[in-house]
Design a protein around this motif. Structure first.
Motif, PDB file in Angstrom:
ATOM      1  N   ASP A 173      38.913 -10.941  21.601  1.00  0.00           N
ATOM      2  CA  ASP A 173      39.460 -12.058  22.451  1.00  0.00           C
ATOM      3  C   ASP A 173      38.505 -12.722  23.043  1.00  0.00           C
ATOM      4  OD1 ASP A 173      42.303 -11.044  22.240  1.00  0.00           O
ATOM      5  OD2 ASP A 173      42.098  -9.954  24.233  1.00  0.00           O
ATOM      6  N   LEU A 174      38.860 -14.153  23.002  1.00  0.00           N
ATOM      7  CA  LEU A 174      37.643 -15.103  23.686  1.00  0.00           C
ATOM      8  C   LEU A 174      37.593 -15.175  25.192  1.00  0.00           C
ATOM      9  CD1 LEU A 174      38.211 -17.960  21.042  1.00  0.00           C
ATOM     10  CD2 LEU A 174      36.032 -16.632  21.312  1.00  0.00           C
ATOM     11  N   LEU A 175      36.375 -15.155  25.709  1.00  0.00           N
ATOM     12  CA  LEU A 175      36.074 -15.174  27.351  1.00  0.00           C
ATOM     13  C   LEU A 175      35.062 -16.542  27.215  1.00  0.00           C
ATOM     14  CD1 LEU A 175      36.114 -13.750  29.870  1.00  0.00           C
ATOM     15  CD2 LEU A 175      34.236 -12.639  29.128  1.00  0.00           C
ATOM     16  N   LEU A 176      35.781 -17.644  28.016  1.00  0.00           N
ATOM     17  CA  LEU A 176      35.197 -18.893  27.889  1.00  0.00           C
ATOM     18  C   LEU A 176      35.126 -19.568  29.401  1.00  0.00           C
ATOM     19  CD1 LEU A 176      37.510 -20.120  24.898  1.00  0.00           C
ATOM     20  CD2 LEU A 176      35.137 -19.078  24.692  1.00  0.00           C
ATOM     21  N   GLY A 177      34.100 -20.121  29.526  1.00  0.00           N
ATOM     22  CA  GLY A 177      34.233 -21.287  30.631  1.00  0.00           C
ATOM     23  C   GLY A 177      34.969 -22.330  30.216  1.00  0.00           C
ATOM     24  N   ARG A 178      35.335 -23.326  31.329  1.00  0.00           N
ATOM     25  CA  ARG A 178      36.350 -24.173  31.163  1.00  0.00           C
ATOM     26  C   ARG A 178      35.650 -25.277  30.192  1.00  0.00           C
ATOM     27  NH1 ARG A 178      39.903 -27.391  34.228  1.00  0.00           N
ATOM     28  NH2 ARG A 178      40.353 -29.187  32.719  1.00  0.00           N
TER      29      ARG A 178
END
Length: 220
Positions: free
Chosen positions: A57-62
């Motif tokens: 899954d992707l874990l992203l900053g805004r």
């Protein structure tokens, strides 16, 4: 248990900012947006493909979430990564409590992103892969939440810009699992978390008077 895996394109001086194009992130009068493009050869493409071949899954900053959300849902079928990114879950770190993600399968980590990531790591499921997200990465490093890193080091010095590491990162040791150089000179290193930092000393058992004086002046 899920792992947090960092995927990072960096210059030799550690800058990550705007690798993909001039309009990506010009904050701070950054003038070298797109620095990655001339070096992206077939070898590097294969290595990046290997990273995305594992379930994630992707874990992203805004900021990087906004960049991805404005691009990947609109690419054609010739870009299979777009369909993959559409289908997987995307977790977004943002300080804006009113932010509502528009991209399907996206959710906000909430007011305490660190606690949310810790909870995600305790669950069963695919690993959590970061892309870009320099500010958020520094938070993850500060709280020792990173388990693996794919660091792709490009043969150039950018001099300024947002960096992979900043003061405040939790001290941590990593083992190098693999390394490979692309034809264009990019070094791809795969690291895995390896416990605490170990130290040693090359100092003489019987330091000279000059050395003892040097230490005295340093308050040692």
């Amino acid at each position: 248990m899920r792992k947090v895996i960092v995927g990072a394109f960096v210059s030799m001086d550690g800058v990550m900012q705007a690798p993909g194009g001039p309009q990506e992130d010009p904050v701070g009068d950054f003038r070298y947006g797109g620095w990655l493009v001339p070096y992206f050869d077939d070898t590097l493409g294969v290595k990046v493909g290997e990273i995305f071949a594992r379930p994630f899954d992707l874990l992203l900053g805004r900021k990087i979430y906004d960049i991805f959300a404005a691009h990947w849902p609109y690419v054609g079928p010739e870009e299979p990564l777009g369909a993959l990114f559409d289908q997987i879950e995307k977790y977004v770190a943002t300080r804006n409590e009113h932010f509502k993600p528009s991209w399907q399968n996206s959710q906000v980590l909430g007011a305490d992103a660190v606690a949310a990531v810790r909870k995600l790591k305790e669950q069963e499921g695919p690993d959590l892969l970061t892309q870009g997200s320099t500010d958020f990465l520094q938070t993850l490093h500060a709280h020792d939440l990173v388990d693996e890193m794919y660091i792709m080091i490009f043969p150039l010095v950018l001099g300024k810009g947002k960096k992979l590491f900043a003061d405040g990162a939790a001290p941590a040791a990593f083992n190098l699992l693999s390394t490979q150089a692309s034809d264009s000179g990019v070094i791809v290193n795969h690291y895995v978390r390896a416990g605490d930092i170990e130290t040693g000393s090359f100092a003489a058992d019987n330091p000279s008077p000059a050395e003892l004086e040097r230490r005295r002046q340093l308050g040692l």
